[in-house]
Design a protein around this motif. Structure first.
Motif, mmCIF file in Angstrom:
data_model
loop_
_atom_site.group_PDB
_atom_site.id
_atom_site.type_symbol
_atom_site.label_atom_id
_atom_site.label_comp_id
_atom_site.label_asym_id
_atom_site.label_seq_id
_atom_site.Cartn_x
_atom_site.Cartn_y
_atom_site.Cartn_z
ATOM 1 N N PHE A 157 65.772 45.026 51.122
ATOM 2 C CA PHE A 157 66.911 45.908 51.273
ATOM 3 C C PHE A 157 67.973 45.609 50.212
ATOM 4 C CE2 PHE A 157 70.143 47.495 54.654
ATOM 5 C CZ PHE A 157 70.248 48.694 53.971
ATOM 6 N N HIS A 158 67.994 44.362 49.733
ATOM 7 C CA HIS A 158 69.032 43.961 48.781
ATOM 8 C C HIS A 158 68.907 44.664 47.439
ATOM 9 C CE1 HIS A 158 65.628 41.323 47.709
ATOM 10 N NE2 HIS A 158 66.113 41.408 46.497
ATOM 11 N N ALA A 159 67.779 45.384 47.216
ATOM 12 C CA ALA A 159 67.610 46.095 45.949
ATOM 13 C C ALA A 159 68.697 47.136 45.731
ATOM 14 C CB ALA A 159 66.230 46.766 45.908
ATOM 15 N N LEU A 160 69.383 47.512 46.786
ATOM 16 C CA LEU A 160 70.395 48.569 46.688
ATOM 17 C C LEU A 160 71.809 48.013 46.501
ATOM 18 C CD1 LEU A 160 69.145 50.780 49.693
ATOM 19 C CD2 LEU A 160 68.333 50.795 47.322
ATOM 20 N N GLN A 161 71.971 46.705 46.431
ATOM 21 C CA GLN A 161 73.310 46.128 46.524
ATOM 22 C C GLN A 161 74.199 46.381 45.302
ATOM 23 O OE1 GLN A 161 73.300 41.791 46.576
ATOM 24 N NE2 GLN A 161 71.272 41.778 45.660
ATOM 25 N N ASN A 162 73.608 46.773 44.172
ATOM 26 C CA ASN A 162 74.420 46.998 42.966
ATOM 27 C C ASN A 162 74.957 48.418 42.862
ATOM 28 O OD1 ASN A 162 73.999 44.344 42.059
ATOM 29 N ND2 ASN A 162 72.018 44.920 41.157
ATOM 30 N N MET A 163 74.664 49.249 43.838
ATOM 31 C CA MET A 163 75.087 50.653 43.779
ATOM 32 C C MET A 163 76.506 50.784 44.325
ATOM 33 S SD MET A 163 71.548 52.441 45.038
ATOM 34 C CE MET A 163 69.996 52.121 44.209
ATOM 35 N N SER A 164 77.457 50.287 43.593
ATOM 36 C CA SER A 164 78.831 50.188 44.074
ATOM 37 C C SER A 164 79.535 51.537 44.169
ATOM 38 C CB SER A 164 79.640 49.251 43.168
ATOM 39 O OG SER A 164 79.584 49.704 41.824
ATOM 40 N N THR A 208 72.826 52.158 38.903
ATOM 41 C CA THR A 208 74.170 51.737 39.312
ATOM 42 C C THR A 208 75.159 52.887 39.389
ATOM 43 O OG1 THR A 208 74.638 51.191 37.009
ATOM 44 C CG2 THR A 208 73.854 49.405 38.433
ATOM 45 N N ASN A 209 74.784 54.065 38.855
ATOM 46 C CA ASN A 209 75.691 55.207 38.908
ATOM 47 C C ASN A 209 75.429 56.111 40.105
ATOM 48 O OD1 ASN A 209 77.259 54.863 36.421
ATOM 49 N ND2 ASN A 209 75.292 55.144 35.371
ATOM 50 N N LEU A 210 74.469 55.746 40.924
ATOM 51 C CA LEU A 210 74.138 56.589 42.070
ATOM 52 C C LEU A 210 75.334 56.767 43.000
ATOM 53 C CD1 LEU A 210 70.566 55.803 43.463
ATOM 54 C CD2 LEU A 210 71.395 57.909 42.427
ATOM 55 N N GLN A 211 75.542 57.998 43.414
ATOM 56 C CA GLN A 211 76.568 58.306 44.401
ATOM 57 C C GLN A 211 75.967 58.737 45.734
ATOM 58 O OE1 GLN A 211 79.556 61.007 42.884
ATOM 59 N NE2 GLN A 211 79.418 60.150 40.816
ATOM 60 N N ALA A 212 74.716 59.217 45.693
ATOM 61 C CA ALA A 212 74.046 59.643 46.926
ATOM 62 C C ALA A 212 72.589 59.241 46.850
ATOM 63 C CB ALA A 212 74.174 61.155 47.125
#
Length: 798
Positions: free
Chosen positions: A157-164, A132-136
Motif C-alpha cells: 500500500f505504501h507505493a502510493l505515499q508519494n502522491m502528495s 507524483t502529480n496524480l490528483q485522482a
C-alpha cells in the motif's frame, strides 16, 4: 439512492468529462510509445482499445492530454459509469502482479488515473509511486474477490505515499488487511477517500491522523471493513459532506460529535452493533439528505422534534432496530419530502395507517414490514410514484384497491401476512415493470385474475395460503419470466396444465401444495431444467412418478446461481416439520415433495441422479417395489421420508453413506431384513423410524436378526483355542517377557545405584533408620495415650 461509495467514481467521471473536449498540442512521443507498448502487451479480444491508433494519442479513447504541453494527464481504462459492464483486462495478469505499473510509471505527468472495474489484481505496483502529480486515483474493484485472481497485498500500500497532490483516492474492494498507514494522514489535499470493502480493523495510525488533521475532507467511505470498538468521532472534519461507516463492527452509542457536522448530507451507520438512543441533536444536521441506521440495536422514541430542521431529508432508513419507536401526532406535517422510507421491524405508534405519509408525494420506496400498522388499506397510496411497496406482517385489513394497478412505476409489491380480504384486482395492465408480487397469508378469495398475464416482467408470484378457487388462468402462459410461483394452500382445482412446463423455462420454485389438483403429473414438468423446489404435496394426483425427473438438472446443483431471492419466503416440509426458507439460505435449498397423493408404481432409480437434493418426501402414497439401491448417491440428502407406502425388500446398504442425513422415516411399509449400520444411521436411534415394518430387525429395533445372539456370546473358546496355537502362544510369551524385563529394570535401577554409590547408600540407610525411629516413637506415644485413657475410664467406673 445516491450511494456515498460512488462519490469518488462520480468525481472522477466528471473530471474525465471536463477534459474530454480539448484543443491541445499533439501528444508527447514518449507517452505515445508507452501507451502503444502497453496495448501491445494486452490481450484485447473485445477491441476495447481499438481507437489507439495514429500519431496523436490525445484523441484516443480514455486518454486526455495537457492542452499546452501535450503530456498525457488523464487515463481512464474503466468503462462509463452509466454502463453496468466493466472493462475486463484480467486475462492479462502475469504472476499475480499488476504488471501494467511499469508502463504507467513512465507517464509521470498523469493527473487522473482510473483503473476501476478492470479486474486487475496482485500487488499495487511500486511504479505508481512515480506518478507524483496524480490528483485522482481510482483502483476500485467491482467485486471484492474473484477466486480466479490473487487479491492485492496490503504490504504494498505504501507505493502510493508519494502522491502528495491527491484529492480523490478510491481503493475500495481490494481486501487490504493491515492498519491504515501513517502516511495517509500527510495527504493534506485529500477531499474524497474511499477505503470501503477492505479488511482494515483499526483507525489507529493514518486514519486517526487524517481525521484529526484534515479539514478539507468532504467524503469519507469506510464501509465494509472490520473496524470495531466504539464508534469514533470526527475530529477536524468540520466540512464533511458524506460519511459511510456501514457494515463494520462498531458498537456503543452514536458519537455525539457527529451531530456537530452541520455540512453533512449523507450519514450511513447501517449494519453495525450501535446501541442507545438517537438524540434530538439529529435535528442539527440541517443539510442532511440521507440517514441510514439500518440493522443496529438502537432504541428509544423518535418524535417530531428530531425532524424539525431536516427539510432536505429525502432518504430515511431506521429498519431492523427492534426497540425503536416512531411517535408523532396524527396531524403532523413533516418539513421534508421523502423519496425512500424504510421502517421495517420498528414500532409506529397509533392504531391506524400513519397519516403523515399522505404528505409524502415523492416516495418511490416504502417499506413498513412488521411495523405494528393496522386499519384499512389506504387509497391515497396511489398518489405516490411507488416502485417498491412492502407492507407485510402487519394487521392491515380491507380489500386491495384497484388503484394499485395504476401505479405505472411499481416493480415490487409485498402485502403478505395481513388481513386483506376480497378478490385480487383484475386490472393489471399498466405495471409493465412489476416483477415481484406477494399476497400470501391473507384472506383473499375468488380466482386468480387473467390480467396477471399482462405482466411480462413478473418473476416471483406468491398467493399461497388464501382461499382462491377455480383453475389456473391460461393467461399465465404469458408470464414466461417466472422464476418462482407459489400457489399452495388454496382451493384451486382441476389438473396441472401442461403449458406450465412448456412456457416457464426459467422456473426454479413451483409450489402447488394442498390444493385439489387431480390427474397425473404432466411430463412437461421435466422441462424445468432450473427447478430447485417442486412441491406437489397434499393433492389427489395419480399415476407414476415420471422417469424424466432426472432432467431436473437444477436439483443436481448444490447452489442456485441466480440472485433474485431477495425478500422471498418459501415454506417447505423438511425434517418432519414446516420450515420457512428465505434470504441467503433459499438458494441452497433443493427439495422434492410429492407426499400425500395417490401415486403408484415404483420409486424411479432416476431420482438418485438428483444429487443436490436436500429433501425428498414421497410419503403417504401407494408406491411399491424396493427402495432404489443407489439412494446413497444423493449425498446432500438431509431429510428422507418414504413412510406410509407399500415398499418392500431390504433397506439398501448405500443409505449408510448419507452422511448429512438427519431425518429419516421409513415407517409403515413392508420392508424386511437387517437395518444397515454405519456413519449417520448410527445417530438415528428412534425406533419409530422403522415402525410398522414387521420383518425388519436389528438396532434400534428390539427385534434381533437371526444369528445376532450367537455373535453376542463371549468368544471364550475361540480365544483359548488361539492361545494354544500359533499367534496365541507367541503373543502370551512376549507379554510375560516384557513384564519381567520391566520389573527387573525397575528393581535393579534402585539397588544397583545403592551398591555403586557409597554416599547414596549411607544416606539411604540413615533415612531408613530415622524413619524406623520415628515410627517406633509414634507407636509408643499412641500406646501411652491409650493406656492413660483406659486408666481414667476404670477409675471413673469405680
Amino acid at each position: 439512492m445516491a450511494k456515498a461509495s460512488y462519490v469518488a467514481g462520480f468525481l472522477l467521471a466528471s473530471l474525465f468529462f471536463i477534459g474530454g473536449i480539448q484543443l491541445c498540442a499533439a501528444c508527447i512521443q514518449r507517452d505515445r510509445s508507452a501507451l502503444l507498448k502497453f496495448k501491445g502487451s494486452l490481450q484485447d479480444p473485445s477491441n476495447l482499445l481499438s481507437s489507439w491508433e495514429g500519431q496523436d494519442c490525445c484523441h484516443w479513447k480514455g486518454v486526455s492530454c495537457d492542452q499546452n504541453t501535450g503530456h498525457v494527464i488523464k487515463l481512464h481504462l474503466s468503462k462509463s459509469y452509466s454502463n453496468p459492464w466493466c472493462m475486463d483486462l484480467s486475462s492479462n495478469i502475469s504472476d499475480g502482479q499488476l504488471w501494467l505499473g511499469k508502463f504507467f510509471g513512465s507517464l509521470n505527468k498523469l493527473r487522473y488515473l482510473n483503473l476501476s472495474c478492470t479486474h486487475f489484481s496482485g500487488k499495487v505496483p511500486h511504479q505508481l509511486g512515480n506518478l507524483t502529480n496524480l490528483q485522482a486515483l481510482n483502483l476500485r474493484r467491482y467485486s471484492s474477490y474473484d477466486g480466479n485472481f490473487q487479491r492485492p497485498y496490503a504490504d504494498n500500500f505504501h507505493a502510493l505515499q508519494n502522491m502528495s497532490f491527491l484529492r480523490v483516492l478510491d481503493i475500495s474492494r481490494n481486501s487490504f488487511n493491515s492498519s491504515v498507514p501513517l502516511w495517509l494522514g500527510n495527504l493534506k489535499s485529500l477531499d474524497t477517500l474511499n477505503l470501503g470493502g477492505n479488511e482494515f480493523d483499526s483507525i489507529e495510525g493514518g486514519l486517526s491522523s487524517l481525521i484529526n488533521n484534515n479539514c478539507h475532507l468532504k467524503s469519507l467511505v469506510l464501509s465494509g471493513n472490520r473496524f470495531h470498538g466504539e464508534a469514533f468521532g470526527t475530529g477536524q472534519l468540520r466540512g464533511l459532506n458524506d460519511l459511510d461507516l456501514s457494515d463494520n463492527l462498531l458498537r456503543g452509542p452514536i458519537p455525539s460529535s457527529l451531530w456537530n457536522l452541520s455540512s453533512l448530507r449523507v450519514l450511513y451507520l447501517s449494519n453495525n452493533q450501535l446501541s442507545g438512543v438517537i438524540p434530538k441533536s439529529l435535528g442539527q444536521l440541517v443539510n442532511l439528505e440521507e440517514f441510514n441506521v439500518y440493522n443496529n440495536s438502537l432504541e428509544g422514541t423518535l418524535s417530531e422534534i428530531h425532524f424539525s430542521n431536516l427539510s432536505r431529508l429525502n432518504a430515511f432508513n431506521i429498519a431492523y432496530n427492534y426497540n425503536l419507536t416512531l411517535k408523532v401526532s396524527s396531524d403532523w406535517i413533516p418539513p421534508f419530502s421523502l423519496q425512500e422510507i424504510y421502517m421495517d421491524n420498528c414500532k409506529i405508534e397509533g392504531s391506524e395507517f400513519p397519516q403523515w405519509l399522505r404528505t409524502q408525494e415523492e416516495v418511490s420506496y416504502l417499506s413498513l414490514r412488521n411495523a405494528s400498522i393496522s386499519g384499512i388499506f389506504p387509497m391515497w397510496l396511489q398518489s405516490m410514484p411507488l416502485s417498491y411497496l412492502i407492507l407485510s406482517d402487519n394487521r392491515i385489513n380491507g380489500s386491495i384497491p384497484n388503484s394499485l394497478c395504476r401505479l405505472n412505476d411499481l416493480q415490487f409489491l409485498d402485502l403478505s401476512r395481513n388481513m386483506l380480504h376480497g378478490q385480487i384486482p383484475h386490472c393489471w395492465t399498466d405495471s409493465l415493470n412489476l416483477f415481484y408480487i406477494d399476497l400470501s397469508s391473507n384472506k383473499l378469495s375468488g380466482t386468480i385474475p387473467a390480467s396477471i398475464g399482462n405482466l411480462p416482467s413478473l418473476m416471483q408470484f406468491h398467493v399461497n395460503n388464501n382461499s382462491l378457487s377455480g383453475k389456473l388462468p391460461l393467461a399465465l402462459i404469458n408470464c414466461s419470466s417466472l422464476i418462482s410461483m407459489d400457489l399452495g394452500e388454496n382451493k384451486l382445482s382441476g389438473t396441472i396444465p401442461t403449458w406450465i412446463g412448456e412456457n416457464f423455462l426459467h422456473l426454479e420454485i413451483l409450489r402447488l401444495r394442498q390444493k385439489m389438483f387431480t390427474g397425473p403429473i404432466p411430463l412437461s414438468l421435466c422441462r424445468f431444467s432450473r427447478l430447485r423446489i417442486l412441491d406437489l404435496g397434499y393433492n389427489s394426483l395419480v399415476g407414476r412418478i415420471p422417469l424424466c425427473f432426472s432432467n431436473l438438472s437444477g436439483m443436481i446443483e448444490i447452489y442456485s446461481s441466480r440472485s433474485g431471492f431477495y425478500n422471498e419466503k418459501v415454506v417447505q416440509v423438511m425434517k418432519g416439520k414446516f420450515l420457512e426458507y428465505t434470504g441467503s439460505v433459499l438458494p441452497l435449498v433443493a427439495n422434492m415433495d410429492l407426499s400425500s397423493n395417490k401415486l403408484t408404481g415404483h420409486i424411479p432409480d432416476e431420482l438418485t441422479t438428483l444429487v443436490g437434493l436436500l429433501g425428498l418426501n414421497l410419503s403417504h402414497n401407494n408406491l411399491s417395489g424396493s427402495i432404489p439401491r443407489n439412494i446413497g448417491n444423493i449425498t446432500s440428502l438431509e431429510s428422507l421420508d418414504l413412510s406410509d407406502n407399500h415398499l418392500s425388500g431390504t433397506i439398501p446398504n448405500s443409505m449408510s453413506i448419507l452422511t448429512s442425513l438427519s431425518y429419516l422415516n421409513l415407517s409403515h411399509n413392508k420392508l424386511s431384513g437387517r437395518i444397515p449400520k454405519g456413519n449417520q444411521l448410527q445417530t438415528l436411534t428412534d425406533p419409530s423410524i422403522y415402525a410398522g415394518n414387521l420383518k425388519l430387525c436389528g438396532d434400534p429395533l428390539p427385534d434381533k436378526c437371526p444369528g445376532d445372539e450367537e455373535q453376542e456370546q463371549p468368544p471364550m473358546s475361540i480365544g483359548l483355542e488361539n492361545e494354544e496355537h500359533g499367534e496365541g502362544k507367541f503373543e502370551k510369551f512376549w507379554f510375560y517377557f516384557v513384564v519381567s524385563c520391566g520389573y527387573a529394570t525397575g528393581l535393579w535401577g534402585v539397588f544397583g545405584i545403592l551398591i555403586v554409590k557409597k554416599n547414596w547408600r549411607i544416606a539411604y540407610f540413615r533415612y531408613a533408620d530415622k524413619a524406623k525411629d520415628w515410627v517406633l516413637v509414634m507407636v509408643a506415644v499412641q500406646v501411652s495415650r491409650l493406656k492413660r485413657k483406659m486408666e481414667r475410664n476404670n477409675n471413673g467406673t469405680e
